[in-house]
Design a protein around this motif. Structure first.
Motif, PDB file in Angstrom:
ATOM      1  N   GLN A  65       0.825  -1.205   0.000  1.00 36.66           N
ATOM      2  CA  GLN A  65       0.000   0.000   0.000  1.00 36.66           C
ATOM      3  C   GLN A  65       0.861   1.257   0.000  1.00 36.66           C
ATOM      4  O   GLN A  65       0.563   2.221  -0.710  1.00 36.66           O
ATOM      5  CB  GLN A  65      -0.958   0.007   1.216  1.00 36.66           C
ATOM      6  CG  GLN A  65      -2.014  -1.069   1.169  1.00 36.66           C
ATOM      7  CD  GLN A  65      -1.508  -2.457   1.568  1.00 36.66           C
ATOM      8  OE1 GLN A  65      -0.415  -2.614   2.119  1.00 36.66           O
ATOM      9  NE2 GLN A  65      -2.303  -3.472   1.263  1.00 36.66           N
ATOM     10  N   SER A  66       1.932   1.260   0.785  1.00 36.79           N
ATOM     11  CA  SER A  66       2.843   2.414   0.783  1.00 36.79           C
ATOM     12  C   SER A  66       3.532   2.549  -0.565  1.00 36.79           C
ATOM     13  O   SER A  66       3.714   3.664  -1.068  1.00 36.79           O
ATOM     14  CB  SER A  66       3.895   2.267   1.881  1.00 36.79           C
ATOM     15  OG  SER A  66       3.300   2.379   3.150  1.00 36.79           O
ATOM     16  N   ALA A  67       3.901   1.414  -1.142  1.00 30.83           N
ATOM     17  CA  ALA A  67       4.514   1.450  -2.473  1.00 30.83           C
ATOM     18  C   ALA A  67       3.532   2.020  -3.490  1.00 30.83           C
ATOM     19  O   ALA A  67       3.905   2.839  -4.329  1.00 30.83           O
ATOM     20  CB  ALA A  67       4.968   0.054  -2.887  1.00 30.83           C
ATOM     21  N   ALA A  68       2.276   1.620  -3.393  1.00 27.37           N
ATOM     22  CA  ALA A  68       1.254   2.123  -4.326  1.00 27.37           C
ATOM     23  C   ALA A  68       1.078   3.635  -4.174  1.00 27.37           C
ATOM     24  O   ALA A  68       0.935   4.350  -5.168  1.00 27.37           O
ATOM     25  CB  ALA A  68      -0.070   1.400  -4.108  1.00 27.37           C
ATOM     26  N   ARG A  69       1.109   4.135  -2.936  1.00 27.83           N
ATOM     27  CA  ARG A  69       1.001   5.590  -2.715  1.00 27.83           C
ATOM     28  C   ARG A  69       2.216   6.311  -3.296  1.00 27.83           C
ATOM     29  O   ARG A  69       2.089   7.369  -3.917  1.00 27.83           O
ATOM     30  CB  ARG A  69       0.854   5.894  -1.229  1.00 27.83           C
ATOM     31  CG  ARG A  69      -0.537   5.606  -0.685  1.00 27.83           C
ATOM     32  CD  ARG A  69      -0.750   6.179   0.708  1.00 27.83           C
ATOM     33  NE  ARG A  69       0.177   5.654   1.703  1.00 27.83           N
ATOM     34  CZ  ARG A  69      -0.034   4.579   2.445  1.00 27.83           C
ATOM     35  NH1 ARG A  69      -1.146   3.892   2.317  1.00 27.83           N
ATOM     36  NH2 ARG A  69       0.862   4.193   3.323  1.00 27.83           N
ATOM     37  N   THR A  70       3.394   5.741  -3.104  1.00 21.98           N
ATOM     38  CA  THR A  70       4.612   6.340  -3.665  1.00 21.98           C
ATOM     39  C   THR A  70       4.540   6.352  -5.182  1.00 21.98           C
ATOM     40  O   THR A  70       4.863   7.361  -5.821  1.00 21.98           O
ATOM     41  CB  THR A  70       5.861   5.572  -3.181  1.00 21.98           C
ATOM     42  OG1 THR A  70       5.906   5.642  -1.749  1.00 21.98           O
ATOM     43  CG2 THR A  70       7.132   6.158  -3.765  1.00 21.98           C
ATOM     44  N   ILE A  71       4.094   5.258  -5.762  1.00 19.46           N
ATOM     45  CA  ILE A  71       3.949   5.173  -7.218  1.00 19.46           C
ATOM     46  C   ILE A  71       2.977   6.233  -7.715  1.00 19.46           C
ATOM     47  O   ILE A  71       3.236   6.897  -8.725  1.00 19.46           O
ATOM     48  CB  ILE A  71       3.489   3.763  -7.639  1.00 19.46           C
ATOM     49  CG1 ILE A  71       4.626   2.757  -7.392  1.00 19.46           C
ATOM     50  CG2 ILE A  71       3.044   3.739  -9.105  1.00 19.46           C
ATOM     51  CD1 ILE A  71       4.173   1.305  -7.405  1.00 19.46           C
ATOM     52  N   ALA A  72       1.873   6.420  -7.006  1.00 15.88           N
ATOM     53  CA  ALA A  72       0.879   7.427  -7.412  1.00 15.88           C
ATOM     54  C   ALA A  72       1.499   8.822  -7.441  1.00 15.88           C
ATOM     55  O   ALA A  72       1.256   9.601  -8.369  1.00 15.88           O
ATOM     56  CB  ALA A  72      -0.329   7.385  -6.473  1.00 15.88           C
ATOM     57  N   VAL A  73       2.316   9.141  -6.441  1.00 14.66           N
ATOM     58  CA  VAL A  73       2.993  10.450  -6.405  1.00 14.66           C
ATOM     59  C   VAL A  73       3.963  10.565  -7.573  1.00 14.66           C
ATOM     60  O   VAL A  73       4.013  11.593  -8.266  1.00 14.66           O
ATOM     61  CB  VAL A  73       3.719  10.654  -5.056  1.00 14.66           C
ATOM     62  CG1 VAL A  73       4.636  11.869  -5.100  1.00 14.66           C
ATOM     63  CG2 VAL A  73       2.720  10.784  -3.915  1.00 14.66           C
ATOM     64  N   LEU A  74       4.739   9.525  -7.807  1.00 13.65           N
ATOM     65  CA  LEU A  74       5.714   9.551  -8.904  1.00 13.65           C
ATOM     66  C   LEU A  74       5.022   9.693 -10.259  1.00 13.65           C
ATOM     67  O   LEU A  74       5.503  10.421 -11.134  1.00 13.65           O
ATOM     68  CB  LEU A  74       6.580   8.287  -8.878  1.00 13.65           C
ATOM     69  CG  LEU A  74       7.477   8.114  -7.650  1.00 13.65           C
ATOM     70  CD1 LEU A  74       8.183   6.763  -7.691  1.00 13.65           C
ATOM     71  CD2 LEU A  74       8.465   9.240  -7.512  1.00 13.65           C
ATOM     72  N   GLU A  75       3.893   9.030 -10.422  1.00 19.39           N
ATOM     73  CA  GLU A  75       3.133   9.152 -11.672  1.00 19.39           C
ATOM     74  C   GLU A  75       2.542  10.554 -11.816  1.00 19.39           C
ATOM     75  O   GLU A  75       2.602  11.147 -12.898  1.00 19.39           O
ATOM     76  CB  GLU A  75       2.018   8.115 -11.730  1.00 19.39           C
ATOM     77  CG  GLU A  75       2.497   6.713 -12.008  1.00 19.39           C
ATOM     78  CD  GLU A  75       1.369   5.709 -12.099  1.00 19.39           C
ATOM     79  OE1 GLU A  75       1.381   4.906 -13.047  1.00 19.39           O
ATOM     80  OE2 GLU A  75       0.484   5.709 -11.223  1.00 19.39           O
ATOM     81  N   GLU A  76       2.002  11.083 -10.722  1.00 19.26           N
ATOM     82  CA  GLU A  76       1.408  12.428 -10.736  1.00 19.26           C
ATOM     83  C   GLU A  76       2.433  13.477 -11.156  1.00 19.26           C
ATOM     84  O   GLU A  76       2.110  14.429 -11.865  1.00 19.26           O
ATOM     85  CB  GLU A  76       0.866  12.734  -9.341  1.00 19.26           C
ATOM     86  CG  GLU A  76       0.280  14.105  -9.170  1.00 19.26           C
ATOM     87  CD  GLU A  76      -0.146  14.320  -7.718  1.00 19.26           C
ATOM     88  OE1 GLU A  76       0.403  15.240  -7.081  1.00 19.26           O
ATOM     89  OE2 GLU A  76      -1.006  13.552  -7.243  1.00 19.26           O
ATOM     90  N   ARG A  77       3.673  13.285 -10.748  1.00 17.83           N
ATOM     91  CA  ARG A  77       4.730  14.253 -11.069  1.00 17.83           C
ATOM     92  C   ARG A  77       5.385  13.968 -12.420  1.00 17.83           C
ATOM     93  O   ARG A  77       6.278  14.700 -12.836  1.00 17.83           O
ATOM     94  CB  ARG A  77       5.760  14.258  -9.952  1.00 17.83           C
ATOM     95  CG  ARG A  77       5.091  14.800  -8.679  1.00 17.83           C
ATOM     96  CD  ARG A  77       5.992  14.884  -7.517  1.00 17.83           C
ATOM     97  NE  ARG A  77       5.223  15.394  -6.387  1.00 17.83           N
ATOM     98  CZ  ARG A  77       5.564  15.278  -5.136  1.00 17.83           C
ATOM     99  NH1 ARG A  77       6.697  14.687  -4.830  1.00 17.83           N
ATOM    100  NH2 ARG A  77       4.810  15.752  -4.176  1.00 17.83           N
ATOM    101  N   GLY A  78       4.974  12.891 -13.062  1.00 19.22           N
ATOM    102  CA  GLY A  78       5.490  12.576 -14.390  1.00 19.22           C
ATOM    103  C   GLY A  78       6.839  11.888 -14.391  1.00 19.22           C
ATOM    104  O   GLY A  78       7.510  11.831 -15.419  1.00 19.22           O
ATOM    105  N   TRP A  79       7.245  11.337 -13.260  1.00 21.90           N
ATOM    106  CA  TRP A  79       8.549  10.707 -13.145  1.00 21.90           C
ATOM    107  C   TRP A  79       8.511   9.219 -13.448  1.00 21.90           C
ATOM    108  O   TRP A  79       9.540   8.609 -13.716  1.00 21.90           O
ATOM    109  CB  TRP A  79       9.134  10.936 -11.756  1.00 21.90           C
ATOM    110  CG  TRP A  79       9.309  12.382 -11.412  1.00 21.90           C
ATOM    111  CD1 TRP A  79       9.444  13.436 -12.279  1.00 21.90           C
ATOM    112  CD2 TRP A  79       9.371  12.954 -10.111  1.00 21.90           C
ATOM    113  NE1 TRP A  79       9.583  14.615 -11.594  1.00 21.90           N
ATOM    114  CE2 TRP A  79       9.542  14.348 -10.252  1.00 21.90           C
ATOM    115  CE3 TRP A  79       9.298  12.422  -8.831  1.00 21.90           C
ATOM    116  CZ2 TRP A  79       9.647  15.203  -9.172  1.00 21.90           C
ATOM    117  CZ3 TRP A  79       9.399  13.282  -7.755  1.00 21.90           C
ATOM    118  CH2 TRP A  79       9.577  14.664  -7.926  1.00 21.90           C
ATOM    119  N   VAL A  80       7.327   8.616 -13.338  1.00 25.28           N
ATOM    120  CA  VAL A  80       7.138   7.182 -13.562  1.00 25.28           C
ATOM    121  C   VAL A  80       5.833   7.002 -14.329  1.00 25.28           C
ATOM    122  O   VAL A  80       4.890   7.773 -14.134  1.00 25.28           O
ATOM    123  CB  VAL A  80       7.073   6.421 -12.208  1.00 25.28           C
ATOM    124  CG1 VAL A  80       6.587   4.997 -12.375  1.00 25.28           C
ATOM    125  CG2 VAL A  80       8.418   6.427 -11.520  1.00 25.28           C
TER     126      VAL A  80
END
Length: 160
Positions: A65-80
Motif C-alpha cells: 500500500q505504501s509502495a502504491a502511494r509512492t507510485i501514485a505520487v511519482l506518476e502524478e509528477r510525471g517521473w514514472v
C-alpha cells in the motif's frame, strides 16, 4: 575529546542529513521543488527492475500500500509511468520516464557539487581519507535500495 559509539552514529547520520538537505534545497532552486529522498530511492529501484508495486514494496521494505502511494505520487509528477505488462495483462508494469531520469541525473550532479564543497572545506586528501575509511568500515556499496525501510524491519525482538 573522547566520543561514544552513539556520537559516531549521530555524526554519520548528520553528514548524510546535511548532504541530503542541501541537495533537496538545490533541487528546489533548480525547479524540482517536490523531490524527496524516498522518491529517488523508489525511482532507482524501479529503474533497477522493481516494475510493480509488490516488488517495489519488497525492495524498499515498505508495504504494498505504501509502495502504491509512492507510485501514485511519482506518476502524478510525471517521473514514472505504468502500463499493462506485456507478459501478464492483469499486472501494471512501472517504468521511469525521461523526466524521472532527468531528476535523478540532476540530483547526482548536485551531490557531486556538494562533494566538491566538502573537498574545499576540509581538503582533498582529508576527504579521500574519509571516503577510504568509510569504505573500509561499511563496504563499497554502503546503501541498498531498501534503506528507507531499514528502521522498520522486524529483528525478531519483542514489539513495543
Amino acid at each position: 575529546m573522547s566520543r561514544s559509539g552513539a556520537d559516531l552514529a549521530l555524526l554519520l547520520l548528520g553528514g548524510f542529513r546535511t548532504l541530503v538537505d542541501a541537495a533537496i534545497t538545490e533541487l528546489a532552486d533548480r525547479g524540482y521543488d517536490d523531490v524527496r529522498p524516498v522518491h529517488d530511492f523508489a525511482m532507482r529501484a524501479i529503474a533497477a527492475g522493481a516494475d510493480n508495486a509488490s516488488e517495489l514494496g519488497r525492495r524498499l521494505s515498505i508495504t504494498k500500500q505504501s509502495a502504491a502511494r509512492t507510485i501514485a505520487v511519482l506518476e502524478e509528477r510525471g517521473w514514472v509511468t505504468s502500463g499493462p505488462d506485456p507478459r501478464d495483462a492483469r499486472r501494471k508494469r512501472l517504468e521511469v520516464t525521461p523526466l524521472g531520469h532527468e531528476v535523478m541525473t540532476v540530483g547526482e550532479s548536485i551531490f557531486d557539487d556538494l562533494r566538491e564543497r566538502w573537498k574545499t572545506q576540509i581538503g582533498a586528501a582529508e576527504l579521500e581519507t574519509l571516503e577510504k575509511q568509510l569504505t573500509a568500515l561499511i563496504g563499497p556499496q554502503a546503501v541498498r535500495f531498501d534503506s528507507p525501510g531499514w528502521l522498520a524491519r522486524d529483528l525478531g525482538g519483542p514489539a513495543d
